[in-house]
Design a protein around this motif. Structure first.
Motif, PDB file in Angstrom:
ATOM      1  N   LEU A   1     -39.378  -7.568  27.304  1.00 58.98           N
ATOM      2  CA  LEU A   1     -38.744  -7.418  26.006  1.00 58.98           C
ATOM      3  C   LEU A   1     -37.246  -7.703  26.053  1.00 58.98           C
ATOM      4  O   LEU A   1     -36.681  -8.225  25.093  1.00 58.98           O
ATOM      5  N   THR A   2     -36.606  -7.441  27.175  1.00 57.38           N
ATOM      6  CA  THR A   2     -35.160  -7.703  27.262  1.00 57.38           C
ATOM      7  C   THR A   2     -34.867  -9.195  27.220  1.00 57.38           C
ATOM      8  O   THR A   2     -33.881  -9.615  26.631  1.00 57.38           O
ATOM      9  N   GLU A   3     -35.729  -9.984  27.836  1.00 60.72           N
ATOM     10  CA  GLU A   3     -35.546 -11.437  27.776  1.00 60.72           C
ATOM     11  C   GLU A   3     -35.795 -11.954  26.366  1.00 60.72           C
ATOM     12  O   GLU A   3     -35.128 -12.872  25.893  1.00 60.72           O
ATOM     13  N   LEU A   4     -36.751 -11.365  25.671  1.00 59.23           N
ATOM     14  CA  LEU A   4     -37.039 -11.750  24.293  1.00 59.23           C
ATOM     15  C   LEU A   4     -35.864 -11.418  23.387  1.00 59.23           C
ATOM     16  O   LEU A   4     -35.526 -12.195  22.490  1.00 59.23           O
ATOM     17  N   ARG A   5     -35.214 -10.307  23.620  1.00 58.45           N
ATOM     18  CA  ARG A   5     -34.082  -9.887  22.784  1.00 58.45           C
ATOM     19  C   ARG A   5     -32.886 -10.818  22.943  1.00 58.45           C
ATOM     20  O   ARG A   5     -32.041 -10.901  22.052  1.00 58.45           O
ATOM     21  N   LYS A   6     -32.806 -11.546  24.054  1.00 56.62           N
ATOM     22  CA  LYS A   6     -31.677 -12.451  24.303  1.00 56.62           C
ATOM     23  C   LYS A   6     -31.815 -13.786  23.572  1.00 56.62           C
ATOM     24  O   LYS A   6     -30.870 -14.546  23.503  1.00 56.62           O
ATOM     25  N   THR A   7     -32.979 -14.056  23.032  1.00 55.97           N
ATOM     26  CA  THR A   7     -33.184 -15.345  22.369  1.00 55.97           C
ATOM     27  C   THR A   7     -32.436 -15.379  21.042  1.00 55.97           C
ATOM     28  O   THR A   7     -32.313 -14.356  20.364  1.00 55.97           O
ATOM     29  N   PRO A   8     -31.919 -16.568  20.661  1.00 53.07           N
ATOM     30  CA  PRO A   8     -31.182 -16.647  19.396  1.00 53.07           C
ATOM     31  C   PRO A   8     -32.132 -16.457  18.206  1.00 53.07           C
ATOM     32  O   PRO A   8     -33.264 -16.925  18.208  1.00 53.07           O
ATOM     33  N   GLY A   9     -31.675 -15.743  17.214  1.00 52.69           N
ATOM     34  CA  GLY A   9     -32.460 -15.521  16.014  1.00 52.69           C
ATOM     35  C   GLY A   9     -33.518 -14.454  16.173  1.00 52.69           C
ATOM     36  O   GLY A   9     -34.464 -14.402  15.389  1.00 52.69           O
ATOM     37  N   TYR A  10     -33.355 -13.592  17.150  1.00 53.33           N
ATOM     38  CA  TYR A  10     -34.346 -12.540  17.393  1.00 53.33           C
ATOM     39  C   TYR A  10     -34.324 -11.534  16.245  1.00 53.33           C
ATOM     40  O   TYR A  10     -33.282 -11.048  15.837  1.00 53.33           O
ATOM     41  N   ASP A  11     -35.509 -11.233  15.703  1.00 48.29           N
ATOM     42  CA  ASP A  11     -35.637 -10.232  14.643  1.00 48.29           C
ATOM     43  C   ASP A  11     -36.624  -9.176  15.124  1.00 48.29           C
ATOM     44  O   ASP A  11     -37.805  -9.463  15.333  1.00 48.29           O
ATOM     45  N   PRO A  12     -36.168  -7.958  15.331  1.00 45.55           N
ATOM     46  CA  PRO A  12     -37.066  -6.922  15.871  1.00 45.55           C
ATOM     47  C   PRO A  12     -38.210  -6.581  14.926  1.00 45.55           C
ATOM     48  O   PRO A  12     -39.253  -6.102  15.363  1.00 45.55           O
ATOM     49  N   ASN A  13     -38.049  -6.835  13.632  1.00 44.82           N
ATOM     50  CA  ASN A  13     -39.116  -6.540  12.680  1.00 44.82           C
ATOM     51  C   ASN A  13     -40.318  -7.470  12.876  1.00 44.82           C
ATOM     52  O   ASN A  13     -41.460  -7.069  12.635  1.00 44.82           O
TER      53      ASN A  13
ATOM     54  N   TYR B   1     -41.397  -8.590  15.683  1.00 49.53           N
ATOM     55  CA  TYR B   1     -42.103  -8.261  16.918  1.00 49.53           C
ATOM     56  C   TYR B   1     -42.461  -6.774  17.007  1.00 49.53           C
ATOM     57  O   TYR B   1     -42.910  -6.312  18.050  1.00 49.53           O
ATOM     58  N   ASN B   2     -42.241  -6.027  15.924  1.00 46.33           N
ATOM     59  CA  ASN B   2     -42.482  -4.586  15.907  1.00 46.33           C
ATOM     60  C   ASN B   2     -41.780  -3.888  17.075  1.00 46.33           C
ATOM     61  O   ASN B   2     -42.345  -3.043  17.746  1.00 46.33           O
ATOM     62  N   ASP B   3     -40.551  -4.294  17.289  1.00 43.60           N
ATOM     63  CA  ASP B   3     -39.741  -3.724  18.365  1.00 43.60           C
ATOM     64  C   ASP B   3     -39.057  -2.467  17.829  1.00 43.60           C
ATOM     65  O   ASP B   3     -37.916  -2.494  17.364  1.00 43.60           O
ATOM     66  N   THR B   4     -39.757  -1.352  17.870  1.00 45.40           N
ATOM     67  CA  THR B   4     -39.243  -0.106  17.280  1.00 45.40           C
ATOM     68  C   THR B   4     -38.076   0.478  18.057  1.00 45.40           C
ATOM     69  O   THR B   4     -37.314   1.280  17.511  1.00 45.40           O
ATOM     70  N   SER B   5     -37.905   0.090  19.310  1.00 42.08           N
ATOM     71  CA  SER B   5     -36.803   0.652  20.093  1.00 42.08           C
ATOM     72  C   SER B   5     -35.483  -0.074  19.853  1.00 42.08           C
ATOM     73  O   SER B   5     -34.436   0.376  20.309  1.00 42.08           O
ATOM     74  N   HIS B   6     -35.486  -1.188  19.118  1.00 44.70           N
ATOM     75  CA  HIS B   6     -34.257  -1.943  18.850  1.00 44.70           C
ATOM     76  C   HIS B   6     -33.500  -1.270  17.720  1.00 44.70           C
ATOM     77  O   HIS B   6     -34.084  -0.713  16.791  1.00 44.70           O
ATOM     78  N   GLU B   7     -32.152  -1.343  17.792  1.00 49.72           N
ATOM     79  CA  GLU B   7     -31.329  -0.657  16.791  1.00 49.72           C
ATOM     80  C   GLU B   7     -31.380  -1.312  15.404  1.00 49.72           C
ATOM     81  O   GLU B   7     -31.115  -0.667  14.404  1.00 49.72           O
TER      82      GLU B   7
END
Length: 121
Positions: free
Chosen positions: A96-108, A110-116
């Motif tokens: 998930l940390t590598e995914l968060r580094k990609t440009p245009g990442y939207d946590p919604n 990917y259902n990334d509930t731990s992202h701010e």
């Protein structure tokens, strides 16, 4: 109850095939007789008819060979494509940390509930 017998589909197809075969044989005999009437010896006319038959058979075998070769190529390509697939997930990211580094990442997305920036609508 009717006592009349009905012809089956197989019998009708057999009769149609027989009519077609007889028509072909009649046409072949007519062509051979026409060649003889034009002065060709009977043996020469028969040989010419056989040469034409063999030439047609050769063309059919040639086409069948290339058709089979193309089918084998398609089957080989399908087999190779199936062999290259893996049973692992096709996801290109390892964590998930590598995914968060990609440009245009939207946590919604990917259902990334731990992202701010995740919002629960």
């Amino acid at each position: 109850m009717s006592t009349t017998t009905r012809t089956s589909t197989a019998e009708r197809l057999g009769r149609a095939f027989g009519r077609g075969w007889r028509a072909y044989a009649r046409g072949e005999r007519r062509a051979s007789n026409w060649l003889v009437s034009k002065g060709m010896p009977r043996a020469g006319a028969t040989a010419l008819v056989w040469v034409v038959k063999l030439a047609v058979l050769g063309v059919l075998l040639y086409v069948a060979f290339w058709f089979a070769l193309v089918l084998l190529g398609v089957a080989a390509a399908g087999w190779a494509a199936a062999a290259n697939t893996s049973d692992e997930d096709e996801w290109p990211f390892t964590d998930l940390t590598e995914l968060r580094k990609t440009p245009g990442y939207d946590p919604n997305l990917y259902n990334d509930t731990s992202h701010e920036l995740y919002t629960d609508d």
